[in-house]
Design a protein around this motif. Structure first.
Motif, PDB file in Angstrom:
ATOM      1  N   SER A  21       0.737  -1.134   0.210  1.00 19.15           N
ATOM      2  CA  SER A  21       0.107   0.056  -0.028  1.00 19.15           C
ATOM      3  C   SER A  21       0.864   1.208   0.066  1.00 19.15           C
ATOM      4  O   SER A  21       0.473   2.215  -0.785  1.00 19.15           O
ATOM      5  CB  SER A  21      -0.981   0.054   1.375  1.00 19.15           C
ATOM      6  N   ILE A  22       1.889   1.310   0.797  1.00 18.48           N
ATOM      7  CA  ILE A  22       2.754   2.428   0.838  1.00 18.48           C
ATOM      8  C   ILE A  22       3.463   2.757  -0.459  1.00 18.48           C
ATOM      9  O   ILE A  22       3.316   3.751  -1.270  1.00 18.48           O
ATOM     10  CB  ILE A  22       3.887   2.296   1.849  1.00 18.48           C
ATOM     11  N   ILE A  23       3.922   1.611  -1.365  1.00 18.83           N
ATOM     12  CA  ILE A  23       4.335   1.810  -2.647  1.00 18.83           C
ATOM     13  C   ILE A  23       3.295   2.226  -3.814  1.00 18.83           C
ATOM     14  O   ILE A  23       3.530   3.167  -4.193  1.00 18.83           O
ATOM     15  CB  ILE A  23       5.042   0.470  -3.045  1.00 18.83           C
ATOM     16  N   THR A  24       2.145   1.377  -3.706  1.00 21.40           N
ATOM     17  CA  THR A  24       1.200   1.775  -4.718  1.00 21.40           C
ATOM     18  C   THR A  24       0.303   3.318  -4.220  1.00 21.40           C
ATOM     19  O   THR A  24       0.180   3.888  -5.174  1.00 21.40           O
ATOM     20  CB  THR A  24       0.062   0.917  -4.773  1.00 21.40           C
ATOM     21  N   VAL A  25       0.193   3.651  -3.199  1.00 24.04           N
ATOM     22  CA  VAL A  25      -0.551   4.831  -2.922  1.00 24.04           C
ATOM     23  C   VAL A  25       0.574   5.937  -3.238  1.00 24.04           C
ATOM     24  O   VAL A  25       0.074   7.061  -4.010  1.00 24.04           O
ATOM     25  CB  VAL A  25      -0.889   4.946  -1.288  1.00 24.04           C
ATOM     26  N   SER A  26       1.803   5.802  -2.788  1.00 25.99           N
ATOM     27  CA  SER A  26       3.017   6.790  -3.247  1.00 25.99           C
ATOM     28  C   SER A  26       3.041   7.098  -4.845  1.00 25.99           C
ATOM     29  O   SER A  26       2.906   8.126  -5.202  1.00 25.99           O
ATOM     30  CB  SER A  26       4.087   6.446  -2.686  1.00 25.99           C
ATOM     31  N   ARG A  27       3.009   5.790  -5.471  1.00 29.69           N
ATOM     32  CA  ARG A  27       3.076   5.885  -7.034  1.00 29.69           C
ATOM     33  C   ARG A  27       1.797   6.687  -7.435  1.00 29.69           C
ATOM     34  O   ARG A  27       2.040   7.611  -8.382  1.00 29.69           O
ATOM     35  CB  ARG A  27       3.099   4.408  -7.425  1.00 29.69           C
ATOM     36  N   ASN A  28       0.703   6.428  -6.856  1.00 21.52           N
ATOM     37  CA  ASN A  28      -0.601   7.002  -7.415  1.00 21.52           C
ATOM     38  C   ASN A  28      -0.673   8.550  -7.245  1.00 21.52           C
ATOM     39  O   ASN A  28      -0.999   9.374  -7.989  1.00 21.52           O
ATOM     40  CB  ASN A  28      -1.712   6.481  -6.902  1.00 21.52           C
TER      41      ASN A  28
END
Length: 191
Positions: free
Chosen positions: A139-146
């Motif tokens: 989640s940290i990775i995907t939310v940051s990416r988005n």
């Protein structure tokens, strides 16, 4: 069957939460098909079911040891739990912590999971804490990416608000120590 409940609960929790950051198009199409209110209700229901599956799956699964946790793991876990609660609280409003940590709630869950993996070396701990820790990391990775480039919040809490937050964390920490045997079936202090 009991371990399957635990695994299903962790997977359901992760999939429901990751839908927003991993498959936003699918989430939007479901939301437009059923409406915003019913969608929120469905998400809430699925998360409550996942929590029930995790709790009942955890409580009814017999622990089988997979690895030996370090001798200091239990003490590290108790310290990391305090940090995790502090981060979860920082995610709820203005805080100086948010100037340093982009996703305090998810980081708090990740720290909570790592702490519990340091204290426990059994199969059900590996599934529950490993699974939720992995969900938080993804989640940290995907939310940051988005979200793109991190823009730190302009508003920070006053020193008085920060002290109040720490007092609340201390109280919550103590309450969690007391109720842990009823939630997890394991006493934190002692035996």
């Amino acid at each position: 069957m009991n371990m399957e409940m635990l695994i299903t609960g962790v997977l359901l929790w992760g999939l429901v939460h990751l839908m927003k950051s991993v498959t936003p198009g699918l989430r939007a199409s479901i939301q437009s098909a059923v409406g915003e209110g019913p969608h929120k209700g469905l998400v809430t229901l699925l998360l409550l079911v996942s929590l029930a599956l995790m709790i009942f799956g955890w409580r009814s699964t017999t622990a089988e040891f997979v690895y030996d946790p370090p001798s200091w793991g239990r003490h590290a876990n108790m310290t990391l739990l305090f940090v995790a609660i502090l981060l979860l609280g920082a995610a709820q409003g203005a805080s100086r912590i948010r100037q340093w940590i982009r996703h305090p709630m998810l980081t708090g869950v990740l720290i909570w999971a790592v702490g519990h993996l340091l204290a426990n070396g059994d199969n059900k701990s590996l599934i529950l804490f490993g699974g939720l820790g992995l969900w938080a990391l993804i989640s940290i990775i995907t939310v940051s990416r988005n979200e793109g480039v991190w823009v730190k919040p302009a508003k920070i809490a006053t020193a008085g608000r920060e002290m109040l937050s720490i007092a609340i964390v201390v109280i919550l920490y103590a309450v969690l120590m007391l109720v842990h045997p009823w939630i997890a079936g394991v006493s934190v202090v002692g035996g």
